[in-house]
Write a protein that holds these residues in place. Structure first.
Motif, PDB file in Angstrom:
ATOM      1  N   SER A 157       1.168   3.841  -2.899  1.00  0.00           N
ATOM      2  CA  SER A 157       0.301   5.017  -3.053  1.00  0.00           C
ATOM      3  C   SER A 157       0.984   6.302  -2.588  1.00  0.00           C
ATOM      4  O   SER A 157       0.387   7.377  -2.696  1.00  0.00           O
ATOM      5  CB  SER A 157      -0.996   4.828  -2.249  1.00  0.00           C
ATOM      6  OG  SER A 157      -1.852   3.907  -2.880  1.00  0.00           O
ATOM      7  N   GLN A 209      -5.930  -4.170  -7.127  1.00  0.00           N
ATOM      8  CA  GLN A 209      -6.882  -3.059  -7.011  1.00  0.00           C
ATOM      9  C   GLN A 209      -6.149  -1.726  -7.010  1.00  0.00           C
ATOM     10  O   GLN A 209      -6.616  -0.751  -7.613  1.00  0.00           O
ATOM     11  CB  GLN A 209      -7.701  -3.204  -5.729  1.00  0.00           C
ATOM     12  CG  GLN A 209      -8.815  -2.164  -5.609  1.00  0.00           C
ATOM     13  CD  GLN A 209      -9.490  -2.191  -4.250  1.00  0.00           C
ATOM     14  OE1 GLN A 209      -8.849  -2.336  -3.214  1.00  0.00           O
ATOM     15  NE2 GLN A 209     -10.816  -2.033  -4.259  1.00  0.00           N
ATOM     16  N   LEU A 210      -4.997  -1.673  -6.349  1.00  0.00           N
ATOM     17  CA  LEU A 210      -4.212  -0.431  -6.319  1.00  0.00           C
ATOM     18  C   LEU A 210      -3.771  -0.037  -7.724  1.00  0.00           C
ATOM     19  O   LEU A 210      -3.909   1.132  -8.127  1.00  0.00           O
ATOM     20  CB  LEU A 210      -3.006  -0.617  -5.395  1.00  0.00           C
ATOM     21  CG  LEU A 210      -2.110   0.607  -5.154  1.00  0.00           C
ATOM     22  CD1 LEU A 210      -1.497   0.538  -3.748  1.00  0.00           C
ATOM     23  CD2 LEU A 210      -0.972   0.689  -6.180  1.00  0.00           C
ATOM     24  N   TRP A 233     -12.624  -0.926 -13.881  1.00  0.00           N
ATOM     25  CA  TRP A 233     -12.737  -0.632 -12.459  1.00  0.00           C
ATOM     26  C   TRP A 233     -13.945  -1.363 -11.894  1.00  0.00           C
ATOM     27  O   TRP A 233     -15.044  -1.243 -12.411  1.00  0.00           O
ATOM     28  CB  TRP A 233     -12.862   0.871 -12.233  1.00  0.00           C
ATOM     29  CG  TRP A 233     -12.971   1.267 -10.782  1.00  0.00           C
ATOM     30  CD1 TRP A 233     -13.989   1.948 -10.185  1.00  0.00           C
ATOM     31  CD2 TRP A 233     -12.025   1.006  -9.751  1.00  0.00           C
ATOM     32  NE1 TRP A 233     -13.743   2.122  -8.849  1.00  0.00           N
ATOM     33  CE2 TRP A 233     -12.539   1.557  -8.548  1.00  0.00           C
ATOM     34  CE3 TRP A 233     -10.783   0.348  -9.711  1.00  0.00           C
ATOM     35  CZ2 TRP A 233     -11.854   1.474  -7.326  1.00  0.00           C
ATOM     36  CZ3 TRP A 233     -10.109   0.262  -8.497  1.00  0.00           C
ATOM     37  CH2 TRP A 233     -10.641   0.832  -7.339  1.00  0.00           C
ATOM     38  N   ARG A 234     -13.700  -2.163 -10.861  1.00  0.00           N
ATOM     39  CA  ARG A 234     -14.750  -2.921 -10.179  1.00  0.00           C
ATOM     40  C   ARG A 234     -15.583  -3.759 -11.145  1.00  0.00           C
ATOM     41  O   ARG A 234     -16.815  -3.774 -11.096  1.00  0.00           O
ATOM     42  CB  ARG A 234     -15.638  -1.988  -9.364  1.00  0.00           C
ATOM     43  CG  ARG A 234     -14.891  -1.323  -8.206  1.00  0.00           C
ATOM     44  CD  ARG A 234     -15.819  -0.661  -7.232  1.00  0.00           C
ATOM     45  NE  ARG A 234     -15.085  -0.133  -6.096  1.00  0.00           N
ATOM     46  CZ  ARG A 234     -14.717  -0.813  -5.012  1.00  0.00           C
ATOM     47  NH1 ARG A 234     -15.028  -2.098  -4.932  1.00  0.00           N
ATOM     48  NH2 ARG A 234     -14.054  -0.249  -4.037  1.00  0.00           N
ATOM     49  N   GLY A 284      -6.840   1.025  -9.726  1.00  0.00           N
ATOM     50  CA  GLY A 284      -7.395   2.295  -9.276  1.00  0.00           C
ATOM     51  C   GLY A 284      -6.565   3.494  -9.689  1.00  0.00           C
ATOM     52  O   GLY A 284      -7.083   4.459 -10.260  1.00  0.00           O
ATOM     53  N   TYR A 319      -7.059   1.315  -1.154  1.00  0.00           N
ATOM     54  CA  TYR A 319      -7.189   0.107  -1.967  1.00  0.00           C
ATOM     55  C   TYR A 319      -6.919  -1.120  -1.101  1.00  0.00           C
ATOM     56  O   TYR A 319      -5.836  -1.722  -1.171  1.00  0.00           O
ATOM     57  CB  TYR A 319      -6.232   0.162  -3.173  1.00  0.00           C
ATOM     58  CG  TYR A 319      -6.501   1.324  -4.099  1.00  0.00           C
ATOM     59  CD1 TYR A 319      -7.742   1.460  -4.709  1.00  0.00           C
ATOM     60  CD2 TYR A 319      -5.537   2.289  -4.346  1.00  0.00           C
ATOM     61  CE1 TYR A 319      -8.012   2.529  -5.550  1.00  0.00           C
ATOM     62  CE2 TYR A 319      -5.797   3.359  -5.191  1.00  0.00           C
ATOM     63  CZ  TYR A 319      -7.035   3.474  -5.793  1.00  0.00           C
ATOM     64  OH  TYR A 319      -7.301   4.537  -6.624  1.00  0.00           O
ATOM     65  N   GLU A 350       0.816  -1.209   0.000  1.00  0.00           N
ATOM     66  CA  GLU A 350       0.000   0.000   0.000  1.00  0.00           C
ATOM     67  C   GLU A 350       0.857   1.271   0.000  1.00  0.00           C
ATOM     68  O   GLU A 350       0.359   2.354  -0.320  1.00  0.00           O
ATOM     69  CB  GLU A 350      -0.952  -0.007   1.193  1.00  0.00           C
ATOM     70  CG  GLU A 350      -2.014  -1.087   1.106  1.00  0.00           C
ATOM     71  CD  GLU A 350      -2.932  -1.122   2.313  1.00  0.00           C
ATOM     72  OE1 GLU A 350      -3.830  -0.272   2.401  1.00  0.00           O
ATOM     73  OE2 GLU A 350      -2.738  -2.006   3.179  1.00  0.00           O
TER      74      GLU A 350
END
Length: 377
Positions: A168, A255-256, A361-362, A259, A249, A165
């Motif tokens: 980010s 996902q990171l 996305w998603r 995103g 995220y 993480e």
């Protein structure tokens, strides 16, 4: 390597992220007991949610434990397949099921529109499902909005639980630099917003066209903030401090990457040229410091000078990240790893959003439009 570029870029970073203005609870709220502080407010909280069963309980419990109870609490189930609706209902929210987005709409803007239209309160608060509120947060949001009006946008402080993480770090700093709210001489109103938390009067939301006006935008918060700004409504951007936090995220590295890939290049296109140049100088300076240290360690150049340049950037990044959340010290000390990740993410974002002109996305693939915002119908 040009020492002038190294120095100018470092100072550009300081000027662009001098001090993040932070949402704070009023002294009256801090001095009140829970029994004295508890009251209701004519505010509709709208939470767009797509497969957010894991995040919603934390957010909804934090709202229920607050010293202000919203008059309406709506979770918009945006085609979830993980039991989001049942979880939301079990925690006291009214669930509104959004039909599939019409052609030309991006999912989140559609969910926000459906949610807003299902409420009647004069004030709207849009919250992402991964946000957590302190007990005094909703009151502080309302008080800040009473003070400045327009659109109040809060970027929650980052909570991190896994090493990946920390990737980010640079995107988070660059995002705040690009908005301009933390600059050494910030503008009175900024032409962008952060989507995790936004507060507005319904009349202003309707006047600018709401999310309908930015229905085709993947980065709808930037486009909506620009629309408020251009319409003469003040846009205030704050950091969450101790009152609003989030894990941006939480689902993992995939996902990171997904995103930030959808956000970075599109968001960068909305940044004024002078600020984009300053950000580019800062990143170049940080990269030069890494190259100088690598060369010095290989015997080419002064190790002392290179170490000082590297330490200056590590300190600066640490100072910036401390204002944005609970990033570990290693994210600053080992910043070349985060910088390499940022450059890779930015390159991927450019390819997907400006070459392929689509993003995922998603579970949805979105075909991107060339403009940053669209007019109201």
């Amino acid at each position: 390597m040009d020492p002038l570029l190294l120095v100018v870029g470092w100072f550009a970073g300081i000027a662009l992220l001098w001090r993040v203005p932070v949402l704070r609870a009023s002294a009256a709220t801090e001095d009140s007991s829970p029994a004295e502080a508890s009251r209701s407010a004519e505010v509709a909280v709208v939470i767009p949610a797509r497969n957010e069963a894991a995040n919603l309980p934390v957010l909804l419990r934090s709202i229920a434990a607050g010293d202000v109870v919203p008059s309406e609490l709506v979770v918009v189930d945006d085609g979830s397949t993980d039991g989001t609706a049942a979880v939301a209902a079990a925690h006291g929210a009214r669930v509104v099921s959004a039909p599939p987005p019409p052609p030309g709409w991006v999912g989140k803007s559609w969910a926000c529109t459906v949610g807003a239209s299902s409420t009647g309160a004069e004030r709207l608060v849009f919250l992402d499902a991964d946000v957590t509120l302190a007990s005094s947060a909703l009151r502080a949001l309302c008080e800040e909005h009473d003070r400045v009006g327009g659109l109040v946008s809060v970027q929650p402080a980052h909570r991190l639980e896994r090493p990946d993480e920390s990737l980010s770090a640079f995107p988070a700093v660059v995002s705040m630099m690009g908005v301009g709210a933390a600059a050494i001489r910030p503008p009175r109103s900024v032409p962008a917003a952060f989507g995790p938390c936004m507060v507005t009067w319904r009349r202003d939301y309707d006047a600018v066209g709401g999310h309908r006006a930015v229905r085709g935008e993947l980065v709808e918060d930037v486009a909506l903030g620009r629309r408020y700004h251009r319409s003469g409504h003040a846009v205030q951007v704050l950091g969450g401090g101790d009152l609003l936090t989030f894990r941006m995220y939480p689902a993992g590295l995939g996902q990171l990457v997904e995103g930030w890939s959808k956000n970075m290049a599109t968001g960068a296109s909305a940044v004024p040229v002078h600020r984009s140049l300053g950000v580019a100088l800062w990143i170049a300076s940080a990269l030069i410091a890494v190259i100088l240290l690598a060369r010095a360690l290989a015997g080419d150049g002064s190790l002392l000078v290179a170490s000082l340049a590297y330490a200056a950037h590590a300190w600066q990044l640490r100072r910036s990240l401390a204002q944005l959340g609970a990033f570990p010290l290693a994210a600053s000390l080992l910043y070349p790893l985060a910088l390499a990740g940022f450059l890779a993410l930015f390159a991927r974002s450019i390819v997907w959003t400006h070459v392929l002109r689509r993003a995922t996305w998603r579970g949805r693939t979105v075909e991107l439009r060339p403009s940053i915002e669209v007019g109201t119908p």
